[in-house]
Motif scaffolding. Sequence first.
Motif, PDB file in Angstrom:
ATOM      1  N   TYR A 110       0.865  -1.256  -0.006  1.00  0.00           N
ATOM      2  CA  TYR A 110      -0.200   0.111  -0.244  1.00  0.00           C
ATOM      3  C   TYR A 110       0.816   0.957  -0.444  1.00  0.00           C
ATOM      4  CZ  TYR A 110      -3.864   2.814   1.004  1.00  0.00           C
ATOM      5  OH  TYR A 110      -5.064   3.961   1.037  1.00  0.00           O
ATOM      6  N   SER A 111       2.346   1.249  -0.064  1.00  0.00           N
ATOM      7  CA  SER A 111       3.224   2.298   0.630  1.00  0.00           C
ATOM      8  C   SER A 111       3.377   2.781  -1.006  1.00  0.00           C
ATOM      9  CB  SER A 111       4.104   1.651   1.811  1.00  0.00           C
ATOM     10  OG  SER A 111       4.956   1.229   0.654  1.00  0.00           O
ATOM     11  N   LEU A 112       3.506   2.122  -2.156  1.00  0.00           N
ATOM     12  CA  LEU A 112       3.333   2.243  -3.027  1.00  0.00           C
ATOM     13  C   LEU A 112       2.413   3.210  -3.710  1.00  0.00           C
ATOM     14  CD1 LEU A 112       5.334   0.031  -2.886  1.00  0.00           C
ATOM     15  CD2 LEU A 112       5.272  -0.769  -5.385  1.00  0.00           C
ATOM     16  N   ARG A 113       1.560   2.969  -3.322  1.00  0.00           N
ATOM     17  CA  ARG A 113      -0.078   3.329  -3.295  1.00  0.00           C
ATOM     18  C   ARG A 113       0.270   5.062  -3.042  1.00  0.00           C
ATOM     19  NH1 ARG A 113      -4.809  -0.624  -2.363  1.00  0.00           N
ATOM     20  NH2 ARG A 113      -5.655   0.963  -3.329  1.00  0.00           N
ATOM     21  N   ASP A 114      -0.154   4.895  -1.765  1.00  0.00           N
ATOM     22  CA  ASP A 114      -0.254   6.018  -0.956  1.00  0.00           C
ATOM     23  C   ASP A 114       0.716   6.479  -0.496  1.00  0.00           C
ATOM     24  OD1 ASP A 114      -1.611   8.543   0.406  1.00  0.00           O
ATOM     25  OD2 ASP A 114      -3.331   6.883   0.936  1.00  0.00           O
ATOM     26  N   PRO A 115       1.527   6.843  -0.692  1.00  0.00           N
ATOM     27  CA  PRO A 115       2.811   7.222   0.553  1.00  0.00           C
ATOM     28  C   PRO A 115       2.772   8.407   1.503  1.00  0.00           C
ATOM     29  CG  PRO A 115       3.302   7.649  -1.919  1.00  0.00           C
ATOM     30  CD  PRO A 115       1.855   7.192  -1.915  1.00  0.00           C
ATOM     31  N   ARG A 116       1.801   9.344   1.738  1.00  0.00           N
ATOM     32  CA  ARG A 116       1.259  10.555   2.086  1.00  0.00           C
ATOM     33  C   ARG A 116       0.963   9.597   3.308  1.00  0.00           C
ATOM     34  NH1 ARG A 116       1.735  12.347  -2.542  1.00  0.00           N
ATOM     35  NH2 ARG A 116       2.942  14.518  -2.868  1.00  0.00           N
ATOM     36  N   ALA A 117       0.400   8.926   3.257  1.00  0.00           N
ATOM     37  CA  ALA A 117      -0.200   7.946   4.819  1.00  0.00           C
ATOM     38  C   ALA A 117       0.450   7.947   5.441  1.00  0.00           C
ATOM     39  CB  ALA A 117      -1.242   7.232   3.785  1.00  0.00           C
ATOM     40  N   PRO A 167      16.354   0.057   3.106  1.00  0.00           N
ATOM     41  CA  PRO A 167      14.778  -0.820   3.354  1.00  0.00           C
ATOM     42  C   PRO A 167      14.442  -0.992   1.727  1.00  0.00           C
ATOM     43  CG  PRO A 167      15.400   1.994   3.121  1.00  0.00           C
ATOM     44  CD  PRO A 167      17.061   1.144   3.740  1.00  0.00           C
ATOM     45  N   SER A 168      13.645  -1.472   1.220  1.00  0.00           N
ATOM     46  CA  SER A 168      12.973  -2.193  -0.299  1.00  0.00           C
ATOM     47  C   SER A 168      11.405  -1.862   0.201  1.00  0.00           C
ATOM     48  CB  SER A 168      13.007  -3.929   0.450  1.00  0.00           C
ATOM     49  OG  SER A 168      14.043  -4.298   0.366  1.00  0.00           O
ATOM     50  N   SER A 169      10.829  -0.444   0.967  1.00  0.00           N
ATOM     51  CA  SER A 169       9.750  -0.258   0.579  1.00  0.00           C
ATOM     52  C   SER A 169       9.803   1.375   1.850  1.00  0.00           C
ATOM     53  CB  SER A 169       8.426  -1.144   0.392  1.00  0.00           C
ATOM     54  OG  SER A 169       8.368  -1.591   2.316  1.00  0.00           O
ATOM     55  N   LEU A 170       8.896   2.042   1.491  1.00  0.00           N
ATOM     56  CA  LEU A 170       8.743   3.532   1.632  1.00  0.00           C
ATOM     57  C   LEU A 170       8.241   2.950   3.595  1.00  0.00           C
ATOM     58  CD1 LEU A 170       8.764   6.011   2.001  1.00  0.00           C
ATOM     59  CD2 LEU A 170       6.212   6.409   1.642  1.00  0.00           C
ATOM     60  N   TYR A 171       7.341   1.825   3.512  1.00  0.00           N
ATOM     61  CA  TYR A 171       6.961   1.837   5.086  1.00  0.00           C
ATOM     62  C   TYR A 171       8.000   1.399   5.563  1.00  0.00           C
ATOM     63  CZ  TYR A 171       5.024  -2.020   8.706  1.00  0.00           C
ATOM     64  OH  TYR A 171       4.629  -1.920   9.627  1.00  0.00           O
ATOM     65  N   GLN A 297      -9.351 -27.538  -1.458  1.00  0.00           N
ATOM     66  CA  GLN A 297      -8.619 -27.453  -2.391  1.00  0.00           C
ATOM     67  C   GLN A 297      -8.240 -25.704  -2.727  1.00  0.00           C
ATOM     68  OE1 GLN A 297      -6.760 -30.245  -2.962  1.00  0.00           O
ATOM     69  NE2 GLN A 297      -5.016 -28.754  -4.085  1.00  0.00           N
ATOM     70  N   ALA A 298      -6.349 -24.955  -2.720  1.00  0.00           N
ATOM     71  CA  ALA A 298      -6.470 -24.275  -3.480  1.00  0.00           C
ATOM     72  C   ALA A 298      -6.275 -24.180  -5.173  1.00  0.00           C
ATOM     73  CB  ALA A 298      -5.086 -23.699  -2.531  1.00  0.00           C
ATOM     74  N   LEU A 299      -6.533 -23.085  -5.158  1.00  0.00           N
ATOM     75  CA  LEU A 299      -6.429 -22.832  -6.613  1.00  0.00           C
ATOM     76  C   LEU A 299      -5.532 -21.864  -7.029  1.00  0.00           C
ATOM     77  CD1 LEU A 299     -10.321 -22.177  -7.641  1.00  0.00           C
ATOM     78  CD2 LEU A 299      -9.154 -24.490  -7.751  1.00  0.00           C
ATOM     79  N   ARG A 300      -4.090 -22.369  -7.135  1.00  0.00           N
ATOM     80  CA  ARG A 300      -2.914 -21.668  -6.817  1.00  0.00           C
ATOM     81  C   ARG A 300      -2.679 -20.786  -8.320  1.00  0.00           C
ATOM     82  NH1 ARG A 300       1.138 -24.210  -2.503  1.00  0.00           N
ATOM     83  NH2 ARG A 300      -0.648 -25.669  -1.434  1.00  0.00           N
ATOM     84  N   ARG A 301      -1.698 -19.860  -8.261  1.00  0.00           N
ATOM     85  CA  ARG A 301      -1.629 -19.546  -9.758  1.00  0.00           C
ATOM     86  C   ARG A 301       0.429 -18.847  -9.334  1.00  0.00           C
ATOM     87  NH1 ARG A 301      -1.556 -14.680 -12.872  1.00  0.00           N
ATOM     88  NH2 ARG A 301      -3.373 -13.447 -11.450  1.00  0.00           N
ATOM     89  N   ASN A 302       0.637 -18.746  -9.942  1.00  0.00           N
ATOM     90  CA  ASN A 302       2.233 -18.749  -9.317  1.00  0.00           C
ATOM     91  C   ASN A 302       2.366 -17.202 -10.141  1.00  0.00           C
ATOM     92  OD1 ASN A 302       3.189 -20.580  -7.780  1.00  0.00           O
ATOM     93  ND2 ASN A 302       3.606 -21.867  -9.667  1.00  0.00           N
ATOM     94  N   VAL A 303       2.925 -16.239  -9.926  1.00  0.00           N
ATOM     95  CA  VAL A 303       3.509 -14.959  -9.847  1.00  0.00           C
ATOM     96  C   VAL A 303       4.632 -14.121  -9.779  1.00  0.00           C
ATOM     97  CG1 VAL A 303       1.005 -13.838 -10.413  1.00  0.00           C
ATOM     98  CG2 VAL A 303       2.445 -13.990  -7.934  1.00  0.00           C
ATOM     99  N   PRO A 304       5.047 -13.246 -10.547  1.00  0.00           N
ATOM    100  CA  PRO A 304       5.964 -12.525  -9.595  1.00  0.00           C
ATOM    101  C   PRO A 304       6.230 -11.935  -8.175  1.00  0.00           C
ATOM    102  CG  PRO A 304       5.853 -12.380 -12.030  1.00  0.00           C
ATOM    103  CD  PRO A 304       4.704 -13.286 -11.584  1.00  0.00           C
ATOM    104  N   MET A 305       7.997 -11.679  -8.015  1.00  0.00           N
ATOM    105  CA  MET A 305       8.237 -11.211  -6.746  1.00  0.00           C
ATOM    106  C   MET A 305       7.118 -10.159  -7.262  1.00  0.00           C
ATOM    107  SD  MET A 305       8.944 -12.911  -4.112  1.00  0.00           S
ATOM    108  CE  MET A 305       9.782 -11.095  -2.670  1.00  0.00           C
ATOM    109  N   GLN A 306       6.555  -9.020  -6.067  1.00  0.00           N
ATOM    110  CA  GLN A 306       6.246  -8.212  -5.860  1.00  0.00           C
ATOM    111  C   GLN A 306       6.608  -6.647  -5.613  1.00  0.00           C
ATOM    112  OE1 GLN A 306       2.043  -7.141  -7.163  1.00  0.00           O
ATOM    113  NE2 GLN A 306       3.314  -8.924  -7.752  1.00  0.00           N
ATOM    114  N   PRO A 307       6.665  -5.523  -6.046  1.00  0.00           N
ATOM    115  CA  PRO A 307       7.705  -4.202  -6.028  1.00  0.00           C
ATOM    116  C   PRO A 307       7.298  -4.013  -4.110  1.00  0.00           C
ATOM    117  CG  PRO A 307       6.668  -3.868  -7.977  1.00  0.00           C
ATOM    118  CD  PRO A 307       6.317  -5.076  -6.995  1.00  0.00           C
TER     119      PRO A 307
END
Length: 351
Positions: A110-117, A167-171, A297-307
Amino acid sequence: MTSAAGPDQDQDQDRGLAGTRVLVTGAAGFVGAHLSQRLLLEGAEVLGLDSFNSYYDPSLKRARVAALLDHPLCRVVETDLAEPGALAKAWSAFRPDHVVHLAAQAGVRYSLRDPRAYERANLAGFLEVLEAARAHPVSQLIYASSSSVYGASTRVPFREDDPVDRPSSLYAATKRANELMAHTYAHLFNLPLTGLRFFTVYGPWGRPDMAYWGFTEALHAGREIQVFNHGQVWRDYTYVDEIVEAIARLLRCPPQRADEPGRVVPEASHRLFNIGNDTPVAVGEMIDILERETGLQALRRNVPMQPGDVVRTWADVSALRAAVGFAPQVSLATGLQRFVQWYREYHRLSP
């Protein structure tokens, strides 16, 4: 508010907090509500402050504090800590013996979307806390930091004296800034401050933005689960009651000696402690546990790492153990069993 089950450790009845006044910021939050309940059980008087913001459903926050409001020794006040003077007024009127500052804008993504918060809640809000402590000193101010301050460090397990300048994020950056601000106030004004680096807290009454909650929700709804990095992401999951146990013990032993555990810089009355389970678990394994507990049973979909995300967190808790004779040890399987039980009761789902 009650958990599905309490911590596994034996409970020492002589807590030393009975009759004291404790101010808890973020009292409607996940950890704050659990902690407030624990303090009341020990006989402390609690003033809880919270903004009840809409980062996630405020009705969950109000449900958390409903039981607290029935207790004669507890008040919960809705206020914005970042508003100049709001905290100082409540602080001076209540005259707390201890303060636990848990209020913050949470969430890495969420810190990528609303840094001022994050600037408002985590920086301006914490400055108000430090200024109030400077004007009205207390036995100890404990504040929440985060394992996120370690960034993408590959040196594991993480120790409190490791470098934390990437640090890897603004948070994460705001949490590290909190630690530096605390050190400065401890150094300049001799304030007794303790920062806690929480590692992926989970359990009943948790946060809907956390992965274990989202996965549980998706399982019950038959929705797809996005699995980052093919499930090869490890987290040091820490059960909420054990976070509370550590805070309660630390409240009874404020900073005193320059050579005590947690003193990264001995000349300032400021300590830092990791609070984690010291047992990283892969996200894929966490999903396996949720499948077993829900029978779905989980329906899994592999996706890349998030920023902003990191591959692994792992807490070295030797300093915490040396300071208070305790470190978390509830297994993820046990903790998720308790969470799923609570989740189904809260949402009135059939077992």
